[in-house]
Design a protein around this motif. Structure first.
Motif, mmCIF file in Angstrom:
data_model
loop_
_atom_site.group_PDB
_atom_site.id
_atom_site.type_symbol
_atom_site.label_atom_id
_atom_site.label_comp_id
_atom_site.label_asym_id
_atom_site.label_seq_id
_atom_site.Cartn_x
_atom_site.Cartn_y
_atom_site.Cartn_z
ATOM 1 N N GLN A 163 0.019 -4.391 5.511
ATOM 2 C CA GLN A 163 -0.262 -5.804 5.257
ATOM 3 C C GLN A 163 0.838 -6.346 4.335
ATOM 4 O O GLN A 163 1.012 -5.844 3.228
ATOM 5 C CB GLN A 163 -1.629 -5.964 4.589
ATOM 6 N N VAL A 216 1.464 -6.456 9.767
ATOM 7 C CA VAL A 216 0.630 -7.654 9.774
ATOM 8 C C VAL A 216 1.095 -8.545 8.625
ATOM 9 O O VAL A 216 0.990 -8.159 7.453
ATOM 10 C CB VAL A 216 -0.864 -7.318 9.612
ATOM 11 N N GLU A 222 -1.142 0.729 9.448
ATOM 12 C CA GLU A 222 -0.923 -0.716 9.414
ATOM 13 C C GLU A 222 -0.482 -1.119 8.011
ATOM 14 O O GLU A 222 -1.028 -0.630 7.025
ATOM 15 C CB GLU A 222 -2.233 -1.425 9.785
ATOM 16 N N PHE A 226 -2.760 -6.889 -0.062
ATOM 17 C CA PHE A 226 -1.411 -6.709 0.474
ATOM 18 C C PHE A 226 -0.835 -5.368 0.027
ATOM 19 O O PHE A 226 -1.055 -4.925 -1.096
ATOM 20 C CB PHE A 226 -0.485 -7.834 0.010
ATOM 21 N N ASP A 227 -0.076 -4.757 0.930
ATOM 22 C CA ASP A 227 0.601 -3.491 0.616
ATOM 23 C C ASP A 227 2.026 -3.722 0.122
ATOM 24 O O ASP A 227 2.517 -3.008 -0.752
ATOM 25 C CB ASP A 227 0.675 -2.606 1.863
#
Length: 252
Positions: A28, A55, A26, A74-75
């Motif tokens: 972010q 996301v 996932e 956050f990525d």
């Protein structure tokens, strides 16, 4: 028929679970509000093609900067400018070499009323409106670009008592779409699809009236070891994403 010992079956299932987990990561993503519709469209292809889940959180670039500095999880960051990602790079907040321009934005003067805004933006000079919506120029690059247009046209003083300021470009759009402002400066991507303005009336602001809205993306330090973060950045550089981005009125 050969029967495998229970521990062999469990080991095989565990290995399969790990493989699926590694594949279906996932990511972010902090996304500038102007890019809401494009990233939602891009997410469908990204998730289908890579198996990863995207996301997204949407907001003003300046607000995201403050959140990232305060440890927001956050990525990847898709900003509405190039200066904020550059600042994060200088502060060693991003993966080295990950910064790139994913889109160049276009500003539009828009009204929800068909025919209200003319093709040359003369409605601004006529000054017959009561409210003009813009995004907060201190937090949102599209808001800053709007103030630069007003300065260039020498309309800052004439319009200053009529400006309704949104926290971000989404709120500026909402002021206009709900009729609380007759017109406002929005991102063209909010009202544009497949080569035309999809609702109301708009003046596509000439690029020479404001500084270029170069929108940069970065992988943040939190996303350094996340395969989905790298996969998203790679996908944004690919032809499928490029075609979608252009369809919303951006340049690549």
């Amino acid at each position: 028929m050969r029967i495998r010992p229970p521990h062999v079956v469990v080991t095989a299932l565990f290995s399969l679970m790990l493989a699926n987990r590694a594949w279906a990561d996932e990511v972010q993503v902090a996304v500038a509000a102007n890019f809401t519709a494009p990233i939602q469209a891009i997410a469908k292809g990204f998730e289908k093609d890579t198996g990863h889940k995207l996301v997204a959180a949407f907001g003003a670039t300046g607000q995201f900067y403050a959140q990232i500095k305060n440890g927001a999880p956050f990525d990847v960051f898709l900003a509405a400018d190039d200066s904020t990602p550059a600042k994060l790079e200088q502060e060693n907040q991003i993966v080295a070499g990950s910064r790139f321009t994913y889109a160049v934005g276009t500003l539009a003067l828009w009204s929800a009323k068909p025919g209200y805004v003319d093709a040359k933006g003369e409605v601004l000079r006529a000054n017959a409106f009561k409210h003009l919506a813009i995004a907060n120029p201190k937090a949102a690059p599209y808001g800053l670009a709007a103030t630069q247009v007003l300065d260039k046209l020498k309309l800052t003083d004439a319009t200053k008592t009529k400006i309704v300021e949104g926290q971000n470009i989404t709120q500026a759009y909402q002021f206009v779409s709900t009729g609380n402002a007759e017109l406002g400066f929005v991102a063209l991507s909010q009202v544009y699809k497949d080569g035309k303005v999809s609702e109301g009336s708009a003046w596509i602001v000439p690029a020479e009236l404001h500084e270029p809205i170069r929108q940069d993306a970065v992988i943040l330090n939190k996303g350094k070891d996340n395969p989905a973060a790298k996969a998203l950045v790679d996908y944004l550089k690919g032809p499928e994403a490029a075609a979608l981005i252009k369809s919303y009125g951006y340049q690549i």
